[in-house]
Scaffold this active site. Structure first.
Site, PDB file in Angstrom:
ATOM      1  N   ARG A   1      -9.067  -0.097   4.436  1.00  0.00           N
ATOM      2  CA  ARG A   1      -8.206   0.911   3.796  1.00  0.00           C
ATOM      3  C   ARG A   1      -6.858   0.298   3.419  1.00  0.00           C
ATOM      4  O   ARG A   1      -6.192   0.751   2.495  1.00  0.00           O
ATOM      5  CB  ARG A   1      -7.977   2.094   4.752  1.00  0.00           C
TER       6      ARG A   1
ATOM      7  N   LYS B   1       0.842  -1.208   0.000  1.00  0.00           N
ATOM      8  CA  LYS B   1       0.000   0.000   0.000  1.00  0.00           C
ATOM      9  C   LYS B   1       0.872   1.251   0.000  1.00  0.00           C
ATOM     10  O   LYS B   1       0.648   2.182  -0.785  1.00  0.00           O
ATOM     11  CB  LYS B   1      -0.885   0.004   1.238  1.00  0.00           C
ATOM     12  N   ASN B   2       1.872   1.282   0.867  1.00  0.00           N
ATOM     13  CA  ASN B   2       2.620   2.528   1.061  1.00  0.00           C
ATOM     14  C   ASN B   2       3.667   2.788   0.002  1.00  0.00           C
ATOM     15  O   ASN B   2       4.292   3.855   0.005  1.00  0.00           O
ATOM     16  CB  ASN B   2       3.219   2.558   2.470  1.00  0.00           C
TER      17      ASN B   2
ATOM     18  N   CYS C   1      -5.030   8.056   9.492  1.00  0.00           N
ATOM     19  CA  CYS C   1      -5.364   7.509  10.813  1.00  0.00           C
ATOM     20  C   CYS C   1      -5.085   8.538  11.916  1.00  0.00           C
ATOM     21  O   CYS C   1      -4.111   9.280  11.857  1.00  0.00           O
ATOM     22  CB  CYS C   1      -4.546   6.249  11.071  1.00  0.00           C
TER      23      CYS C   1
ATOM     24  N   ASP D   1       4.251   0.946  12.302  1.00  0.00           N
ATOM     25  CA  ASP D   1       3.025   0.304  11.799  1.00  0.00           C
ATOM     26  C   ASP D   1       2.848  -1.110  12.332  1.00  0.00           C
ATOM     27  O   ASP D   1       1.764  -1.678  12.208  1.00  0.00           O
ATOM     28  CB  ASP D   1       3.027   0.285  10.262  1.00  0.00           C
TER      29      ASP D   1
ATOM     30  N   ARG E   1      -0.419  14.649  12.875  1.00  0.00           N
ATOM     31  CA  ARG E   1      -0.128  14.525  11.431  1.00  0.00           C
ATOM     32  C   ARG E   1       0.108  15.888  10.763  1.00  0.00           C
ATOM     33  O   ARG E   1      -0.497  16.240   9.783  1.00  0.00           O
ATOM     34  CB  ARG E   1      -1.238  13.763  10.693  1.00  0.00           C
TER      35      ARG E   1
HETATM   36  C1  EPZ Z   1       3.811   7.227   6.482  1.00  0.00           C
HETATM   37  O1  EPZ Z   1       2.999   8.224   7.075  1.00  0.00           O
HETATM   38  C2  EPZ Z   1       2.941   5.986   6.363  1.00  0.00           C
HETATM   39  N1  EPZ Z   1       1.801   6.270   5.501  1.00  0.00           N
HETATM   40  C3  EPZ Z   1       2.442   5.566   7.745  1.00  0.00           C
HETATM   41  O2  EPZ Z   1       1.707   4.359   7.581  1.00  0.00           O
HETATM   42  C4  EPZ Z   1       3.647   5.290   8.641  1.00  0.00           C
HETATM   43  O3  EPZ Z   1       3.187   4.994   9.942  1.00  0.00           O
HETATM   44  C5  EPZ Z   1       4.547   6.532   8.670  1.00  0.00           C
HETATM   45  O4  EPZ Z   1       4.922   6.913   7.337  1.00  0.00           O
HETATM   46  C6  EPZ Z   1       5.820   6.278   9.471  1.00  0.00           C
HETATM   47  O5  EPZ Z   1       6.518   5.208   8.938  1.00  0.00           O
HETATM   48  C7  EPZ Z   1       1.947   6.185   4.162  1.00  0.00           C
HETATM   49  O6  EPZ Z   1       3.022   5.911   3.658  1.00  0.00           O
HETATM   50  C8  EPZ Z   1       0.727   6.451   3.333  1.00  0.00           C
HETATM   51  P1  EPZ Z   1       5.778  10.607   8.674  1.00  0.00           P
HETATM   52  P2  EPZ Z   1       3.518   9.766   7.137  1.00  0.00           P
HETATM   53  O7  EPZ Z   1       5.674  11.867   7.915  1.00  0.00           O
HETATM   54  O8  EPZ Z   1       4.287  10.067   5.912  1.00  0.00           O
HETATM   55  C9  EPZ Z   1       5.916  13.919  12.020  1.00  0.00           C
HETATM   56  C10 EPZ Z   1      -0.155   2.937   7.699  1.00  0.00           C
HETATM   57  O9  EPZ Z   1      -0.686   2.368   8.660  1.00  0.00           O
HETATM   58  N2  EPZ Z   1       5.781  14.902  10.942  1.00  0.00           N
HETATM   59  O10 EPZ Z   1       7.005   9.766   8.492  1.00  0.00           O
HETATM   60  O11 EPZ Z   1       2.377  10.616   7.479  1.00  0.00           O
HETATM   61  C11 EPZ Z   1       4.645  13.141  12.245  1.00  0.00           C
HETATM   62  O12 EPZ Z   1       3.762  13.857  13.079  1.00  0.00           O
HETATM   63  C12 EPZ Z   1       0.287   4.383   7.842  1.00  0.00           C
HETATM   64  O13 EPZ Z   1       0.075   2.405   6.589  1.00  0.00           O
HETATM   65  C13 EPZ Z   1       5.900  16.262  11.242  1.00  0.00           C
HETATM   66  O14 EPZ Z   1       6.114  16.633  12.386  1.00  0.00           O
HETATM   67  O15 EPZ Z   1       4.512   9.685   8.379  1.00  0.00           O
HETATM   68  C14 EPZ Z   1       5.134  11.867  12.886  1.00  0.00           C
HETATM   69  O16 EPZ Z   1       5.292  12.098  14.267  1.00  0.00           O
HETATM   70  C15 EPZ Z   1      -0.047   4.962   9.199  1.00  0.00           C
HETATM   71  N3  EPZ Z   1       5.769  17.158  10.232  1.00  0.00           N
HETATM   72  C16 EPZ Z   1       6.512  11.660  12.252  1.00  0.00           C
HETATM   73  O17 EPZ Z   1       6.868  12.909  11.655  1.00  0.00           O
HETATM   74  C17 EPZ Z   1       5.536  16.773   8.941  1.00  0.00           C
HETATM   75  O18 EPZ Z   1       5.442  17.648   8.067  1.00  0.00           O
HETATM   76  C18 EPZ Z   1       6.538  10.597  11.166  1.00  0.00           C
HETATM   77  O19 EPZ Z   1       5.554  10.930  10.223  1.00  0.00           O
HETATM   78  C19 EPZ Z   1       5.416  15.392   8.665  1.00  0.00           C
HETATM   79  C20 EPZ Z   1       5.551  14.472   9.676  1.00  0.00           C
END
Ligand code: EPZ
Length: 438
Positions: A418, A22-23, A116, A323, A121
């Site tokens: 999803r 998916k990702n 989620c 995850d 986020r």
């Molecule tokens: C991706 O989400 C994945 N989703 C998530 O999988 C996964 O949990 C996550 O990466 C971490 O590995 C998809 O790929 C569609 P991040 P993403 O930006 O990109 C903070 C699933 O179950 N952050 O790496 O949203 C954020 O708050 C989903 O498949 C900021 O502060 O994750 C978090 O604490 C759930 N500012 C951390 O970084 C930003 O601008 C990691 O988030 C962006 C993120």
């Protein structure tokens, strides 16, 4: 409201093939709008997040069709740059169209993304990275440019009153980006914008998840120049021409890890035909420490009881994936001994603990630390009614219900749908008794 019904309490035996990732699918589908040639994405999972993304592509004027597990996208007739509606708000990955649209036509209007409820986020890292490459942003109620509805081709866009991201980039140019934290989505967005920018972009402290490597492989097959350099540095040299391509997605490492943890939680012997070994080093090491044997052909055996783990800490790749945190929690609930889980990526990702407690699990959470008292020898999980709090939490509840005594109802199936193509099919192929009730 659809729900799952599971009769638990028996070990899992059977063979499964893990769905496509998916990702990886989501950023690659957004990348299909870069360049005009048709792209074919094989092994694309039939899940709601992908269907929502195909709807977004059509909204932009692209041809986006599915034939089984192959998706065809042709962005030649892409004519709009405004995204709106339930799909864009439901999924987190709609934000990836920001970088892709700026790369393709230098403009984008889209709502703040969903996803989620595992944390706030934010998207500050996305916006800062794209500003470095020349993007300018405004966030206003539904009208973003001077002659808003005409200029943004939103003649048919419904007035939503939402606050939306309005971006323009007359000249995307290379730059140096340093991420304060290795954000997966922000790294993907930076790559999507940089790949068509004038000049070279260096991204430091980038996320290194395998799904990002897949996105880069997809773009390189289309003619992009992207290299992964020393620790967490990605170098992208912009190009104006990206060719059509056929690409096959790898197996979903998170779904694979989830099903390994299901076998661990229930006991038994499961063969995973396409276990992505090289993408799961951290979870496999912990599973072996818990007492599982994992053979080269993907056969995993789990004798009960599982051995508890002093502490599992989630971290960006190659660390233990956040995850798999909820599925790991479900497994540790039935282990012999006490364990701890420390969640370092998201600030609100222990929601599943409350649901597991309803099944008899002994879990205490405090901030980003969960303490789990393993039930082996002094209790067991019992069937009841629970509600999925998010995608991976829902999958963890299916795991726990399959191990629990009695029957369990899991509401919130829409979360699970999803990310899981057919969780009933997969568990039935492992010998579980599970039904989807409409
Ligand atoms: C991706 O989400 C994945 N989703 C998530 O999988 C996964 O949990 C996550 O990466 C971490 O590995 C998809 O790929 C569609 P991040 P993403 O930006 O990109 C903070 C699933 O179950 N952050 O790496 O949203 C954020 O708050 C989903 O498949 C900021 O502060 O994750 C978090 O604490 C759930 N500012 C951390 O970084 C930003 O601008 C990691 O988030 C962006 C993120």
């Amino acid at each position: 409201m659809a729900y799952l019904e599971i009769a638990g309490g028996r070990p899992l035996y059977g063979e499964i093939t893990v769905q496509g990732s998916k990702n990886a699918a989501l950023p690659i589908l957004a990348a299909c709008i870069l360049g005009e040639g048709p792209c074919e994405i094989e092994n694309c999972p039939q899940i709601q997040d992908v269907e929502d993304t195909l709807s977004i592509l059509r909204m932009l004027g692209c041809r986006a069709e599915r034939s089984g597990h192959t998706v065809f996208v042709d962005a030649a007739r892409l004519e709009r740059y405004s995204i709106y509606g339930a799909e864009a708000i439901r999924i987190r990955s709609s934000i990836l169209f920001l970088g892709a649209l700026l790369g393709r036509i230098g403009k984008a209007v889209l709502p703040y993304p969903g996803g989620c409820a595992i944390g706030s986020r934010p998207i500050d890292l996305h916006l800062k990275a794209l500003e470095t490459l020349g993007a300018q942003f405004s966030a206003q109620q539904d009208t973003c440019f001077s002659d808003s509805r005409a200029e943004t081709n939103e003649r048919e866009a419904p007035f939503t009153g939402q606050c939306r991201i309005c971006a323009r980039a007359p000249e995307l140019h290379g730059g140096s980006i340093f991420f304060a934290m290795p954000s997966v989505g922000a790294t993907e967005n930076a790559i999507l914008a940089a790949v068509c920018a004038d000049g070279t972009t260096v991204i430091e402290n980038a996320a290194m998840e395998p799904e990002i490597a897949e996105l880069c492989d997809f773009l390189k097959l289309r003619g992009a120049t992207i290299s992964w350099e020393e620790e967490r540095t990605i170098r992208v040299t912009g190009t104006k021409r990206l060719s059509p391509v056929r690409y096959r997605l790898h197996a979903d490492r998170i779904v694979a890890g989830n099903y390994l943890l299901a076998a661990a939680t229930c006991g038994g012997c499961v063969r995973m035909r396409n276990l992505p070994f090289g993408l799961l080093d951290a979870p496999l090491a912990i599973l072996r420490a818990m007492g599982m044997t994992i053979e080269e052909d993907g056969t995993v055996r789990a004798g009960l009881p599982l051995t508890a783990v002093e502490e599992v800490t989630t971290a960006p790749y190659p660390g233990f994936p956040t995850d798999l945190q909820s599925p790991m929690m479900a497994a540790l609930c039935v282990a012999r001994g006490n364990s701890r889980i420390r969640e370092t990526v998201f600030e609100n990702r222990f929601l599943t603990a409350r649901q597991l407690q309803k099944m008899g699990a002994r879990i205490e959470t405090e901030k980003n630390l969960a303490r789990i008292e393993g039930l082996w020898g002094n209790g067991q999980l019992c069937g009841t009614s629970v509600t999925a709090p998010d995608l991976r939490g829902g999958a963890a509840l299916v795991q726990a219900a399959s191990a629990a005594a009695g029957r369990t109802r899991i509401y919130g199936y829409e979360y699970i749908a999803r990310g899981y193509e057919d969780i009933c099919r997969d568990y039935r192929n492992m010998g579980a008794e599970i039904y989807l009730r409409e």
